[in-house]
Design an enzyme around this catalytic site. Sequence first.
Site, PDB file in Angstrom:
ATOM      1  N   ARG A 151      42.440  23.717  40.828  1.00  0.00           N
ATOM      2  CA  ARG A 151      42.197  25.104  41.125  1.00  0.00           C
ATOM      3  C   ARG A 151      42.326  26.231  39.896  1.00  0.00           C
ATOM      4  O   ARG A 151      42.445  27.467  39.960  1.00  0.00           O
ATOM      5  CB  ARG A 151      43.085  25.699  42.301  1.00  0.00           C
ATOM      6  N   LYS A 184      31.086  32.941  32.193  1.00  0.00           N
ATOM      7  CA  LYS A 184      30.134  32.034  33.021  1.00  0.00           C
ATOM      8  C   LYS A 184      30.216  30.425  32.721  1.00  0.00           C
ATOM      9  O   LYS A 184      30.042  30.216  31.410  1.00  0.00           O
ATOM     10  CB  LYS A 184      28.665  32.628  32.739  1.00  0.00           C
ATOM     11  N   GLU A 199      19.277  35.122  19.902  1.00  0.00           N
ATOM     12  CA  GLU A 199      19.938  35.912  20.759  1.00  0.00           C
ATOM     13  C   GLU A 199      20.612  37.223  20.151  1.00  0.00           C
ATOM     14  O   GLU A 199      20.891  38.000  20.805  1.00  0.00           O
ATOM     15  CB  GLU A 199      21.335  34.788  21.446  1.00  0.00           C
ATOM     16  N   LYS A 219      27.955  41.941  23.292  1.00  0.00           N
ATOM     17  CA  LYS A 219      27.957  41.125  24.620  1.00  0.00           C
ATOM     18  C   LYS A 219      29.133  41.415  25.213  1.00  0.00           C
ATOM     19  O   LYS A 219      29.431  41.578  26.667  1.00  0.00           O
ATOM     20  CB  LYS A 219      28.006  39.652  24.372  1.00  0.00           C
ATOM     21  N   GLU A 267      27.791  40.720  36.846  1.00  0.00           N
ATOM     22  CA  GLU A 267      26.571  40.932  36.908  1.00  0.00           C
ATOM     23  C   GLU A 267      26.052  41.281  38.398  1.00  0.00           C
ATOM     24  O   GLU A 267      25.114  41.045  38.643  1.00  0.00           O
ATOM     25  CB  GLU A 267      25.583  39.513  36.509  1.00  0.00           C
ATOM     26  N   ARG A 304      25.117  44.148  33.245  1.00  0.00           N
ATOM     27  CA  ARG A 304      24.939  42.806  32.706  1.00  0.00           C
ATOM     28  C   ARG A 304      23.394  42.265  32.619  1.00  0.00           C
ATOM     29  O   ARG A 304      23.185  41.193  31.954  1.00  0.00           O
ATOM     30  CB  ARG A 304      26.235  41.772  33.344  1.00  0.00           C
ATOM     31  N   ASN A 327      19.626  39.444  30.056  1.00  0.00           N
ATOM     32  CA  ASN A 327      18.244  38.879  30.426  1.00  0.00           C
ATOM     33  C   ASN A 327      17.190  39.353  29.755  1.00  0.00           C
ATOM     34  O   ASN A 327      15.980  38.655  30.090  1.00  0.00           O
ATOM     35  CB  ASN A 327      18.139  38.759  31.991  1.00  0.00           C
ATOM     36  N   HIS A 343      14.262  36.848  28.952  1.00  0.00           N
ATOM     37  CA  HIS A 343      14.752  35.790  29.557  1.00  0.00           C
ATOM     38  C   HIS A 343      13.862  35.382  30.599  1.00  0.00           C
ATOM     39  O   HIS A 343      13.593  34.053  30.866  1.00  0.00           O
ATOM     40  CB  HIS A 343      16.249  35.646  29.888  1.00  0.00           C
ATOM     41  N   HIS A 350      12.258  31.747  30.669  1.00  0.00           N
ATOM     42  CA  HIS A 350      12.567  30.658  31.774  1.00  0.00           C
ATOM     43  C   HIS A 350      11.167  30.196  32.158  1.00  0.00           C
ATOM     44  O   HIS A 350      11.092  28.997  32.539  1.00  0.00           O
ATOM     45  CB  HIS A 350      13.279  31.153  32.632  1.00  0.00           C
ATOM     46  N   HIS A 381      15.815  26.433  23.952  1.00  0.00           N
ATOM     47  CA  HIS A 381      15.965  27.909  24.625  1.00  0.00           C
ATOM     48  C   HIS A 381      15.753  29.151  23.726  1.00  0.00           C
ATOM     49  O   HIS A 381      15.085  30.179  24.261  1.00  0.00           O
ATOM     50  CB  HIS A 381      17.443  27.732  25.057  1.00  0.00           C
TER      51      HIS A 381
HETATM   52  N1  LIG Z   1      27.699  30.663  29.867  1.00  0.00           N
HETATM   53  C1  LIG Z   1      26.876  31.295  29.309  1.00  0.00           C
HETATM   54  O1  LIG Z   1      26.928  32.494  29.539  1.00  0.00           O
HETATM   55  C2  LIG Z   1      25.660  30.662  28.548  1.00  0.00           C
HETATM   56  C3  LIG Z   1      24.832  31.732  27.741  1.00  0.00           C
HETATM   57  C4  LIG Z   1      23.724  31.110  26.919  1.00  0.00           C
HETATM   58  C5  LIG Z   1      23.500  29.630  27.036  1.00  0.00           C
HETATM   59  N2  LIG Z   1      24.412  28.793  27.691  1.00  0.00           N
HETATM   60  C6  LIG Z   1      24.230  27.491  27.908  1.00  0.00           C
HETATM   61  O2  LIG Z   1      24.677  26.904  26.655  1.00  0.00           O
HETATM   62  C7  LIG Z   1      23.824  25.686  26.302  1.00  0.00           C
HETATM   63  C8  LIG Z   1      23.225  25.890  24.980  1.00  0.00           C
HETATM   64  O3  LIG Z   1      24.186  26.037  24.153  1.00  0.00           O
HETATM   65  P1  LIG Z   1      23.999  25.674  22.447  1.00  0.00           P
HETATM   66  O4  LIG Z   1      22.389  26.288  22.174  1.00  0.00           O
HETATM   67  O5  LIG Z   1      25.198  26.126  21.758  1.00  0.00           O
HETATM   68  O6  LIG Z   1      23.436  24.273  22.432  1.00  0.00           O
HETATM   69  P2  LIG Z   1      24.348  22.621  22.456  1.00  0.00           P
HETATM   70  O7  LIG Z   1      25.591  23.009  23.299  1.00  0.00           O
HETATM   71  O8  LIG Z   1      23.247  21.981  23.404  1.00  0.00           O
HETATM   72  O9  LIG Z   1      24.146  22.296  21.163  1.00  0.00           O
HETATM   73  C9  LIG Z   1      22.989  22.402  20.377  1.00  0.00           C
HETATM   74  C10 LIG Z   1      23.200  21.102  19.740  1.00  0.00           C
HETATM   75  O10 LIG Z   1      23.913  21.209  18.268  1.00  0.00           O
HETATM   76  C11 LIG Z   1      24.901  20.417  18.247  1.00  0.00           C
HETATM   77  N3  LIG Z   1      26.142  21.048  17.305  1.00  0.00           N
HETATM   78  C12 LIG Z   1      27.090  21.815  18.067  1.00  0.00           C
HETATM   79  N4  LIG Z   1      27.908  22.483  16.976  1.00  0.00           N
HETATM   80  C13 LIG Z   1      27.349  21.940  16.151  1.00  0.00           C
HETATM   81  C14 LIG Z   1      27.603  22.175  14.606  1.00  0.00           C
HETATM   82  N5  LIG Z   1      28.794  22.904  14.426  1.00  0.00           N
HETATM   83  N6  LIG Z   1      27.170  21.096  13.729  1.00  0.00           N
HETATM   84  C15 LIG Z   1      26.204  20.539  13.996  1.00  0.00           C
HETATM   85  N7  LIG Z   1      25.679  20.507  15.239  1.00  0.00           N
HETATM   86  C16 LIG Z   1      26.355  20.916  16.327  1.00  0.00           C
HETATM   87  C17 LIG Z   1      25.147  19.762  19.530  1.00  0.00           C
HETATM   88  O11 LIG Z   1      25.711  18.580  19.512  1.00  0.00           O
HETATM   89  C18 LIG Z   1      23.870  19.730  20.112  1.00  0.00           C
HETATM   90  O12 LIG Z   1      22.947  18.695  19.694  1.00  0.00           O
HETATM   91  C19 LIG Z   1      22.799  25.522  27.603  1.00  0.00           C
HETATM   92  O13 LIG Z   1      23.654  24.605  28.368  1.00  0.00           O
HETATM   93  C20 LIG Z   1      22.959  26.914  28.152  1.00  0.00           C
HETATM   94  O14 LIG Z   1      22.710  26.756  29.391  1.00  0.00           O
HETATM   95  C21 LIG Z   1      25.431  29.213  28.437  1.00  0.00           C
END
Ligand SMILES: NC(=O)c1ccc[n+]([C@@H]2O[C@H](COP(=O)([O-])OP(=O)(O)OC[C@H]3O[C@@H](n4cnc5c(N)ncnc54)[C@H](O)[C@@H]3O)[C@@H](O)[C@H]2O)c1
Length: 371
Positions: free
Chosen positions: A121, A143, A194, A236, A246, A250, A254, A257, A261, A273
Amino acid sequence: MNTVAVALGSRSYEILVGYEILSSLGSIVQGVSPSKKHFFIVDEKVQETHAQIAVQSFEEDSACAEPFGIDAVESNKVMPTVEAIWSSMLRDGCDRGTNCIAIGGGLAGDIGGFAAASFMRGVPFVQVPTTLLAMVDASIGGKTGVNVPLPTADGGSVLGKNLAGAFWQPKVVVADVATLGTLDNRQFRCGLAECVKHAMLGNDGMLQLLLEQVDAIFARDAGVLVELVTMSAQIKADVVAADEREAGCRALLNLGHTFAHAIEPIPELRLFHGEAVSIGLVAAVACAEACGLVDGVRGDLLRSLLVSLGLPTRLPMPVHIDRLLDVMRVDKKAIDSSIRLVLPTENGADVVENVDDSAIALAWTSVGAIL
Ligand SMILES: NC(=O)c1ccc[n+]([C@@H]2O[C@H](COP(=O)([O-])OP(=O)(O)OC[C@H]3O[C@@H](n4cnc5c(N)ncnc54)[C@H](O)[C@@H]3O)[C@@H](O)[C@H]2O)c1
């Protein structure tokens, strides 16, 4: 090292931004969430490099035997992976006082955060983002979540993005820009999209930094990256502090976005993305122009900034507008199938209800969609 505060009452925390600070992670974590045990969820791409430095900064007998490695692909961001994390934590004797620490991009952070939110939990959670996108966006705001299979008409299924999850704020976010040295340029640019979005929310200082420091940013200059991540994280953090769940402002995060999307899931486009967000921002500005919310000057500034950062401003191939409008109507931000958008204004952005279909069609045409 810079500090950004996320003011959320009893759930407040700090985002620490610096260069080569992972070797101090152990003492930072013990300072904010003292524990005898630490469990690590690690993006496999950084396991032998940045994560090793981070894990080694903890007292040897306080780190769980093996970090849980994740191949960061969306098909792994699902419940069976969360269950595997829980099992691994139980095998390692983790309890309600164990710190759960995610090291990696947004994917490792989202799934690690959800595992932490739900194990017994809820156990304390720490975010160690290693992508630019995770540093300025995903690691901040609490999130967490996983993708969920959605049945399709042909009896198969597709993964619905982030359809299950929880708000679970970290105890601290530690962003070491040295980790960005190994990130490939395409992923790096996705994070910049972003940053541009945050700048468009009304931060002219950040817009200026992006415009003036392109070369230093791409040279991964430590000082400039620390400044960029700090400014972007601050934007942020302020929005999250004003509206944790949100219910109001918040939603401004978006910006771009709802357009993004609609195009991100189209397989032929092969967009990451951040690339979809970049095109989405251009469409949002065009839509705002059509609605009379901004003049052409702001749109031109945005388009030239995105181009200078190597981000796309048009669809890589034409897509029919009707297909895009259909997806927009079922996006989470649409209410009663009328389209609700976050659009730029002269001073920032605003939520606009019942946007006219003709303004949206114009926006899509501006990025290369066809009737
Ligand atoms: N929680 C939130 O508020 C929020 C906001 C935006 C996105 N997200 C989520 O985040 C994810 C996308 O995140 P992301 O863009 O960081 O992508 P990711 O976590 O998929 O990483 C992208 C790639 O970079 C690699 N990588 C990570 N760190 C590295 C480094 N230092 N050196 C070399 N390679 C590295 C990873 O292995 C992967 O291949 C999605 O799942 C999305 O839904 C969440």
